[in-house]
Design a protein around this motif. Structure first.
Motif, mmCIF file in Angstrom:
data_model
loop_
_atom_site.group_PDB
_atom_site.id
_atom_site.type_symbol
_atom_site.label_atom_id
_atom_site.label_comp_id
_atom_site.label_asym_id
_atom_site.label_seq_id
_atom_site.Cartn_x
_atom_site.Cartn_y
_atom_site.Cartn_z
ATOM 1 N N GLU A 1 47.363 61.096 27.826
ATOM 2 C CA GLU A 1 48.756 61.236 27.417
ATOM 3 C C GLU A 1 49.673 61.023 28.616
ATOM 4 O O GLU A 1 49.376 61.442 29.739
ATOM 5 C CB GLU A 1 48.995 62.620 26.830
ATOM 6 N N ARG A 2 50.806 60.385 28.362
ATOM 7 C CA ARG A 2 51.800 60.186 29.408
ATOM 8 C C ARG A 2 52.775 61.360 29.398
ATOM 9 O O ARG A 2 53.266 61.771 28.347
ATOM 10 C CB ARG A 2 52.556 58.880 29.207
ATOM 11 N N HIS B 1 49.958 59.436 33.685
ATOM 12 C CA HIS B 1 49.000 59.691 32.605
ATOM 13 C C HIS B 1 48.009 60.764 33.049
ATOM 14 O O HIS B 1 47.506 60.742 34.178
ATOM 15 C CB HIS B 1 48.247 58.414 32.248
#
Length: 356
Positions: free
Chosen positions: A76-77, A160
């Motif tokens: 996930e960013r 990320h």
């Protein structure tokens, strides 16, 4: 009956004379000539590099405690400042409230003391002690704020997230890794080259990269750093290239094949078919004023259907590129104009009239 042998004999003599007549009409060897051109030697450098994120960190808690909130999802960013982990913080909040109350009391006391300063109610020493108490209370409150802030961990930059082994309720300390954070919009690719190439590449030069996982998609990168020394053990030096990865095609840790061509010295360039080999090495046939001359050369490099050679050749010289097997020193060379080979007389044609 005797006439037939006589006719046959005369015909045989005429046929035997035809090659001699043909050679007498043209005793030069038909060959193809090519002009000597200027060519440049090019060295092809190949290396293997490994990609790294522009910024990459492993995150750890700032203090010891129990995890009460975990906001980490692999891949996930996250944005800079986003909270990833929170620890149990009741004690730290109580300490901050107590320090805030003590600071308020110290400031109120100082205000009362300073209001009676002109009347001589309090001595200068007493006022100085109260001011010191206010400063100590202020520092204590700031430390309590820092302690409370250490009960959570935020992302230091946008990037990320990696995997995590933490769970809510787990006790952690400053040596417990939370996860990794990579800013991979730009990748740094480091590689090594032999020492004799040092000085032939500069910051800003472009190189071609091909990921081993994606050999069909070469990309371009820019050299951004070159090591200032050559390793004594390996005889190599390190370089770093910057790869634009805003489309997020590549990942840190990927291996890349690196290719770069370097311009070398200039040499005479001739067709590969013009180069001949003999007992003394390589040579070519140069034609000057319609006469062939054998010129010894040294082969430098091959480039597709051309070769680079060193020797007493000048740019623009004519060398034999086809028909060299018929050449002899000093032989006359007849230069054929290709435009005349198909110079046939016109033939008139009449179109048929369609049948009725």
């Amino acid at each position: 009956m005797n006439a037939i042998p006589r006719i046959f004999g005369r015909l045989t003599v005429c046929l035997m004379m035809l090659p001699a007549v043909a050679w007498a009409q043209s005793d030069a060897a038909p060959v193809r000539l090519s002009a000597v051109e200027a060519g440049q030697q090019r060295d092809r450098i190949e290396a293997v590099g490994e990609a790294r994120a522009a910024r990459s960190v492993t995150l750890y808690p700032e203090s010891t405690g129990i995890v009460t909130r975990l906001n980490v999802a692999a891949g996930e960013r996250v944005e800079a400042g986003e909270t990833l982990v929170e620890l149990e913080s009741a004690q730290a909040r109580n300490a901050l409230e107590r320090a805030s109350a003590e600071l308020r009391d110290a400031r109120n006391r100082l205000e009362r003391y300073e209001s009676g300063k002109g009347a001589g109610t309090f001595s200068p020493t007493t006022l100085e002690n109260v001011r010191r108490e206010v400063e100590i209370a202020r520092l204590t409150r700031e430390q309590a704020q820092l302690d409370l802030a250490d009960r959570s961990r935020q992302a230091p930059f946008a990037g990320h997230l990696g995997l995590t082994d933490l769970e809510v309720g787990q006790r952690v300390d400053p040596d417990t890794p939370i996860t990794t954070l990579d800013d991979r919009q730009t990748l740094r690719v480091r590689f090594r080259l032999a020492g004799h190439y040092h000085g032939q590449l500069a910051v800003g030069d472009r190189i071609t990269l091909t990921a081993w996982a994606r050999p069909e998609s070469p990309v371009s990168a820019t050299i951004q750093a070159i090591d200032s020394r050559i390793d004594r053990d390996t005889g190599t030096f390190q370089l770093e290239a910057r790869l634009d990865n805003r489309d997020d095609r590549f990942r840190p840790g990927m291996r890349f094949r690196i290719i770069r061509e370097l311009a070398g010295p200039r040499h005479a360039s001739i067709p590969a078919t013009a180069l001949q080999w003999g007992d003394n090495g390589a040579y070519v046939w140069r034609v000057e004023a319609g006469t062939a001359e054998r010129v010894n050369v040294t082969l430098v490099a091959r480039q597709a259907d051309q070769v680079l050679v060193d020797g007493p050749l000048e740019i623009g010289d004519d060398v034999v590129s086809e028909g060299a097997q018929r050449m002899r020193p000093g032989i006359e060379v007849r230069i054929i104009d290709p435009a005349t080979l198909d110079d046939y007389p016109r033939i008139d044609a009449v179109r048929d009239t369609p049948a009725q």
